[in-house]
Design an enzyme around this catalytic site. Sequence first.
Site, short mmCIF file in Angstrom:
data_model
loop_
_atom_site.label_atom_id
_atom_site.label_comp_id
_atom_site.label_asym_id
_atom_site.label_seq_id
_atom_site.Cartn_x
_atom_site.Cartn_y
_atom_site.Cartn_z
N SER A 157 40.01 38.85 39.76
CA SER A 157 39.58 38.78 41.16
C SER A 157 38.07 38.97 41.25
CB SER A 157 40.28 39.86 41.99
OG SER A 157 39.80 41.14 41.61
N ASP A 158 37.49 39.68 40.26
CA ASP A 158 36.09 40.12 40.35
C ASP A 158 35.85 40.78 41.70
OD1 ASP A 158 33.53 40.59 39.49
OD2 ASP A 158 32.76 38.64 40.12
N HIS A 159 36.83 41.58 42.08
CA HIS A 159 36.84 42.27 43.36
C HIS A 159 35.58 43.13 43.51
CE1 HIS A 159 38.92 44.17 46.79
NE2 HIS A 159 38.50 45.33 46.34
N ASN A 160 34.75 42.77 44.46
CA ASN A 160 33.46 43.46 44.60
C ASN A 160 33.20 43.74 46.08
OD1 ASN A 160 30.89 44.44 44.43
ND2 ASN A 160 30.04 42.66 43.36
#
Lengths: 315, 431
Positions: free
Chosen positions: B313-316
């Site tokens: 997701s590269d949840h940032n």
Amino acid sequence: MAEADPTRFTHRHLLGIQGLTRPEIENLLDLAEQAIEVSRQVEKKKTVLRGRTLINLFFEASTRTQASFELAGKRLGADVMNMAVANSSVKKGETLVDTAATLNAMRPDIIVVRHYCSGAVDLLSRKVDCSVINAGDGSHEHPTQALLDALTIRRRKGRIEGLTVAICGDVMHSRVARSNMILLTALGARVRMVAPSTLLPSGIDRMGVEVHRTMESGIRDADIVMMLRVQRERMDGAFIPSTREFFRFFGLDAERLKHAKDDALVMHPGPINRGVEIDSEVADGARSLINEQVEMGVAVRMAVLEALSQHLPNG
Amino acid sequence: MNNPSRPIALINARLIDPVAGTETRGGVLVENGEIRGVGAAITRASVSADAQIVDCGGDIVCPGLVDMRVFVGEPGAEYRETIATASRAAASGGVTTIVATPDTNPPMDDPAVVDFLLRRARDTARVRVLPSAAMTKGLKGEELAEIGLLQEAGAVAFTDGAHSIQNSKVMRRVLTYARDFDALVMHYAEDRNLASSGVMNEGEFASRLGLGGVPPEAESIIIDRDLRLAALTRGRYHAALVSNVQSLESIQRAKQNGLRVTCGVSINHLTLNENDIGDYRTFLKLSPPLRQEDERQKLVEALASGLIDVIVSDHNPQDVETKRLPFAEAEDGAIGLETMLSAGLRLVRAGTITLPRLLASLSSRPAEILGLPQGRLAPGAPADLIRFDPDEPYVVDRQKLHSRSKNTPFDEARMEGVVKLTMVAGRIVHE
């Protein structure tokens, strides 16, 4: 033990263990055995080097090696001069070759050299008329250390052939490791190098040694555990992350030493970093040979000086 | 929440086994946090009377997702995200294992910080939260971090997060040192100088918008260097985020040469392109930047072929104040835990990838790379399972997302695929 004979050593310099034959090495060890006796007498003087001049030329700080050579020279009757490089013309920009020419003009008989560059002692030896002893050049060789280690092992274990010797720590930067590797394998020992990969030199696996990356496997069933000094400046993240991580995985403590043979002995060329590569309990324990190594150092250097004195010019 | 010591059977489901790549009908029996049985034999009639029965009504049941790159905010950025909010978002998006990135404050470069994260996760998380630790001290790319001690403390991989190591000697030492511990090095590849003046993909569109560009070479030059160092050191290397064809070609060659190399791609780069930035939409400002449509298609092909191993997701999460700025001054990053699965299903619907392959890259493959037992639909595996209806439509409403920050690039997007149940270690954490 064969009768020690200083005339059997035919080299003008001692620049490294590389190039010495097994009989030459064993002869030096035999000579050193005799020197131990001299050092243990009240009257410690011999006259082999009477009238000779020995110069200690140390481009790198040293306490024990320099003192050891000084004592060895004095016990053999030589005049010993210590050059303090820190305050000398070297600091004013004189090149190594010019320093060599200057010293040579003072007509010394033997120069003992330590230098921070690999190969520097060899270079200097080509520019002087006297004998040169390598007291450590960069990460290359430290032949008298290897000889004193071998003498210590041989006296305690009665032999070197067939022993398993684990050399542990900063192998990459260690001249002690290189000289010991050459000498001990020449005398028939099984040598292991034990270090994290970042402290192993490239191609080490092709140098006739076993390579281990954990202490547990590296010292398993070893007869000798030889610890190397880790320089502080290499510990702060450059080659290894920290002192505590190094000690956790590569430090020698009593618990870890159980992996070695029950009668395994512990060595260290000094000076030791307590709590970094070696725990005090082990360094000061009954199986530690660290102080014995220092005594053997003087004896081995007397033997080397005596052997070289046979071939001094106008000798 | 259910009583995890009581057996639970998910019956009448489409079972997708991402490891085998197969789809079957049947059920899954769970007991004591583990999968006990899988297949057509698990029915209402076959399980013991005391078991809880969940009739899935033909929905998909598969292993929960494993997300290798999530910023959880703790410690130090709790205003952006917390472990509690991130794990709620994860549970609702079908993610059962989060690997937390180390760019926290203080950074995850000390075993005590790893220990803190694990304790916080134990106390506040609904899903598994595992730390990845720094590979250099302070994420500065200069000195080795305590990889051995950090691994002992519980770090599952090593990365400098959004920081890229510029010094090749340092990168070599990291790979060499990590190899002794068989530790995975996950690197975000970016040549800082080459990327420095850019805020989006370099090219015509950036020029029309008057924005500085980041060429694909800013990524691929570092990937090329890293792969050579991986060959030199024989270390385990994972390119955390690839975004362009040049990187893929290099990774393909490295894999063919037998290097221990893997790579990941963010869900954003698979489903969006630079045109989605449209009128300076800062929620689509990412690093690496979104590329052109033909690059996106190549990424999807590489995912389908297995060249790309995992989707993240590269949840940032980013605070609204850091996104409500002119494009060039806004922070990078997008949230993605909750929308990753349904965004991925768009690719399946488009016919560019099969459902089992999509799910493998979201579960079994990352678990395998991390050396985790999750991601398998087999007896003995941890009971980390999800049930979802791949066809149920919904519209993303960012205010309804569970993440503390709302910077989703999919706001108001029409999606399909709703997670109806998420189970972690036999415990239902979302329904």
